[in-house]
Design a protein around this motif. Structure first.
Motif, PDB file in Angstrom:
ATOM      1  N   LYS A 239       0.833  -1.205   0.000  1.00  0.00           N
ATOM      2  CA  LYS A 239       0.000   0.000   0.000  1.00  0.00           C
ATOM      3  C   LYS A 239       0.865   1.251   0.000  1.00  0.00           C
ATOM      4  O   LYS A 239       0.608   2.201  -0.738  1.00  0.00           O
ATOM      5  CB  LYS A 239      -0.927  -0.007   1.225  1.00  0.00           C
ATOM      6  CG  LYS A 239      -1.827   1.204   1.328  1.00  0.00           C
ATOM      7  CD  LYS A 239      -2.717   1.117   2.566  1.00  0.00           C
ATOM      8  CE  LYS A 239      -3.564   2.366   2.723  1.00  0.00           C
ATOM      9  NZ  LYS A 239      -4.429   2.292   3.935  1.00  0.00           N
ATOM     10  N   GLN A 272      -3.467  -6.534  -7.670  1.00  0.00           N
ATOM     11  CA  GLN A 272      -4.845  -6.479  -7.203  1.00  0.00           C
ATOM     12  C   GLN A 272      -5.058  -7.426  -6.029  1.00  0.00           C
ATOM     13  O   GLN A 272      -5.691  -7.072  -5.027  1.00  0.00           O
ATOM     14  CB  GLN A 272      -5.800  -6.849  -8.355  1.00  0.00           C
ATOM     15  CG  GLN A 272      -5.911  -5.778  -9.431  1.00  0.00           C
ATOM     16  CD  GLN A 272      -6.701  -6.262 -10.631  1.00  0.00           C
ATOM     17  OE1 GLN A 272      -6.795  -7.458 -10.892  1.00  0.00           O
ATOM     18  NE2 GLN A 272      -7.268  -5.314 -11.368  1.00  0.00           N
ATOM     19  N   ARG A 273      -4.504  -8.634  -6.149  1.00  0.00           N
ATOM     20  CA  ARG A 273      -4.674  -9.644  -5.098  1.00  0.00           C
ATOM     21  C   ARG A 273      -3.964  -9.217  -3.804  1.00  0.00           C
ATOM     22  O   ARG A 273      -4.523  -9.355  -2.707  1.00  0.00           O
ATOM     23  CB  ARG A 273      -4.132 -10.982  -5.578  1.00  0.00           C
ATOM     24  CG  ARG A 273      -4.433 -12.140  -4.626  1.00  0.00           C
ATOM     25  CD  ARG A 273      -3.918 -13.458  -5.141  1.00  0.00           C
ATOM     26  NE  ARG A 273      -2.459 -13.522  -5.138  1.00  0.00           N
ATOM     27  CZ  ARG A 273      -1.704 -13.461  -6.221  1.00  0.00           C
ATOM     28  NH1 ARG A 273      -2.255 -13.342  -7.420  1.00  0.00           N
ATOM     29  NH2 ARG A 273      -0.391 -13.529  -6.127  1.00  0.00           N
ATOM     30  N   GLN A 276      -5.800  -6.343  -2.095  1.00  0.00           N
ATOM     31  CA  GLN A 276      -7.025  -6.856  -1.476  1.00  0.00           C
ATOM     32  C   GLN A 276      -6.691  -7.545  -0.143  1.00  0.00           C
ATOM     33  O   GLN A 276      -7.436  -7.412   0.832  1.00  0.00           O
ATOM     34  CB  GLN A 276      -7.721  -7.833  -2.414  1.00  0.00           C
ATOM     35  CG  GLN A 276      -9.075  -8.315  -1.899  1.00  0.00           C
ATOM     36  CD  GLN A 276      -9.769  -9.226  -2.896  1.00  0.00           C
ATOM     37  OE1 GLN A 276      -9.161  -9.752  -3.821  1.00  0.00           O
ATOM     38  NE2 GLN A 276     -11.071  -9.413  -2.711  1.00  0.00           N
ATOM     39  N   GLY A 279      -6.545  -5.244   2.603  1.00  0.00           N
ATOM     40  CA  GLY A 279      -7.797  -4.584   2.925  1.00  0.00           C
ATOM     41  C   GLY A 279      -8.030  -3.294   2.181  1.00  0.00           C
ATOM     42  O   GLY A 279      -8.747  -2.402   2.665  1.00  0.00           O
ATOM     43  N   THR A 280      -7.456  -3.168   0.989  1.00  0.00           N
ATOM     44  CA  THR A 280      -7.624  -1.934   0.229  1.00  0.00           C
ATOM     45  C   THR A 280      -7.652  -2.260  -1.263  1.00  0.00           C
ATOM     46  O   THR A 280      -7.668  -3.417  -1.665  1.00  0.00           O
ATOM     47  CB  THR A 280      -6.499  -0.937   0.552  1.00  0.00           C
ATOM     48  OG1 THR A 280      -6.786   0.332  -0.063  1.00  0.00           O
ATOM     49  CG2 THR A 280      -5.137  -1.438   0.078  1.00  0.00           C
ATOM     50  N   SER A 281      -7.667  -1.231  -2.081  1.00  0.00           N
ATOM     51  CA  SER A 281      -7.657  -1.405  -3.533  1.00  0.00           C
ATOM     52  C   SER A 281      -6.904  -0.244  -4.151  1.00  0.00           C
ATOM     53  O   SER A 281      -6.703   0.809  -3.513  1.00  0.00           O
ATOM     54  CB  SER A 281      -9.089  -1.424  -4.085  1.00  0.00           C
ATOM     55  OG  SER A 281      -9.702  -0.151  -3.916  1.00  0.00           O
ATOM     56  N   TYR A 282      -6.503  -0.432  -5.403  1.00  0.00           N
ATOM     57  CA  TYR A 282      -5.781   0.642  -6.087  1.00  0.00           C
ATOM     58  C   TYR A 282      -6.659   1.892  -6.203  1.00  0.00           C
ATOM     59  O   TYR A 282      -6.194   3.010  -5.970  1.00  0.00           O
ATOM     60  CB  TYR A 282      -5.348   0.181  -7.484  1.00  0.00           C
ATOM     61  CG  TYR A 282      -4.621   1.267  -8.240  1.00  0.00           C
ATOM     62  CD1 TYR A 282      -3.283   1.536  -7.985  1.00  0.00           C
ATOM     63  CD2 TYR A 282      -5.290   2.052  -9.177  1.00  0.00           C
ATOM     64  CE1 TYR A 282      -2.620   2.557  -8.644  1.00  0.00           C
ATOM     65  CE2 TYR A 282      -4.634   3.073  -9.842  1.00  0.00           C
ATOM     66  CZ  TYR A 282      -3.305   3.321  -9.578  1.00  0.00           C
ATOM     67  OH  TYR A 282      -2.651   4.339 -10.219  1.00  0.00           O
ATOM     68  N   SER A 284      -9.002   2.961  -4.285  1.00  0.00           N
ATOM     69  CA  SER A 284      -9.102   3.635  -2.992  1.00  0.00           C
ATOM     70  C   SER A 284      -7.833   4.421  -2.680  1.00  0.00           C
ATOM     71  O   SER A 284      -7.898   5.573  -2.226  1.00  0.00           O
ATOM     72  CB  SER A 284      -9.367   2.609  -1.887  1.00  0.00           C
ATOM     73  OG  SER A 284      -9.368   3.213  -0.632  1.00  0.00           O
TER      74      SER A 284
END
Length: 340
Positions: A239, A272-273, A276, A279-282, A284
């Motif tokens: 992240k 992406q995996r 995830q 607990g987040t995403s690109y 976000s």
């Protein structure tokens, strides 16, 4: 496992200066505990929690007293916190500076997390102490937490005035067997023990006191340095790596997940995996980074809305205006007028 919990070696500089006040030899003491002091000249070097605790306990024992942490806090200088210290100095208010400390706490130490809250006219800084795996033993001992909180109050006074004092300070530790009046005298507030969480409680008006040296441009410059620092020191925090790369790429407009993944050496599916799993995403991270940067740029009144739009990666001002309204509920012009 203990070796993975570290602090910036700048803390050792404060300890060295405080020891000199009592005519104690820092180098000899380091040798006594097999601590390599030659690395402390590097502003990004780190030392273990164990080393800091050893030094604090040793000097207290040597001097037959318990308040050495106060002497160390009084030797604080912003450069001990790396770029974070200067980002805090240029923040617009004491609350903003302490929020900056919470955001980049990992730069200073990975022994706890800082949580900031506003409730009932008060501003709270909760020190969420990490514990050793499978135990309830905090990584930071009481003497270490005492030093950390005393240093925060010392820095707060340098930022917003010598009369700054919390309403109270709560410790999650049992009350020591010795007299702790020295601590309440230094903090200028009541001190309580056996609390559920270690917490510094400020009056909200006090926390919102403006800092004379406020400069949003300088704060933002140092925050970029801090993002780079974190991405170098914690290569496992994807992240943080993604956020740092977005910082670099936003002005170019090339901030697609595919581009960021490639520059970091990941496949699109892999990144992406992994995000995830954290607990987040690109999407976000991109959205939050754009918002964070935009609100900082809005305080720099020499920047036009078109320039800010470009700096945060929008190719069309209309798209920027739409996103800004979603973030703040205001148009850019209304928001900037409210700042004035």
């Amino acid at each position: 496992m203990e070796e993975s919990y570290t602090l910036l070696s700048g803390w050792m500089i404060s300890i060295k200066r405080a020891m000199e006040l009592f005519d104690l030899d820092f180098e000899v003491t380091c040798q006594k505990f097999n601590i390599n002091s030659s690395t402390f000249s590097n502003p990004e070097s780190r030392t273990t929690v164990k080393n800091i605790t050893k030094m604090l306990n040793y000097v207290n024992c040597k001097l037959n007293r318990h308040d050495f942490s106060i002497a160390v806090a009084n030797q604080f200088h912003p450069n001990i916190f790396h770029a974070l210290g200067y980002a805090m100095v240029s923040s617009e208010s004491l609350q903003a500076a302490l929020q900056c400390l919470a955001n980049y706490k990992k730069v200073v130490s990975n022994t706890c997390k800082l949580i900031t809250l506003e409730e009932n006219g008060r501003f709270l800084i909760v020190v969420d102490l990490f514990c050793y795996r499978n135990t309830t033993t905090p990584v930071l001992s009481y003497v270490g937490v005492e030093l950390f909180i005393s240093t925060i109050i010392k820095f707060s006074r340098e930022l917003a005035g010598d009369n700054i004092a919390p309403l109270k300070v709560l410790f999650s530790f049992p009350e020591p067997s010795y007299n702790t009046d020295y601590l309440s005298d230094y903090l200028k507030c009541d001190v309580e023990f056996n609390a559920e969480r270690t917490t510094i409680v400020f009056d909200l008006d006090t926390a919102q006191k403006k800092i004379i040296a406020s400069n949003p441009l300088i704060t933002q410059m140092h925050e970029k340095i801090l993002e780079d620092f974190l991405s170098r020191t914690d290569r496992n925090d994807l992240k943080q790596l993604v956020k740092s790369k977005i910082f670099d790429l936003l002005p170019t407009g090339e901030v697609s997940q595919q581009v960021v993944a490639e520059t970091l050496g990941f496949s699109l599916r892999n990144i992406q995996r992994k995000l995830q799993a954290q607990g987040t995403s690109y999407k976000s991270i991109l959205e939050n980074t754009r918002k964070e940067l935009t609100l900082g740029y809005m305080k720099q009144l020499h920047l036009t809305y078109t320039e800010i739009s470009y700096l945060v990666g929008f190719s069309h001002t209309a798209n920027f205006n739409r996103a800004f309204k979603q973030w703040t509920g205001k148009t850019p012009s209304d928001y900037r007028n409210s700042l004035k």
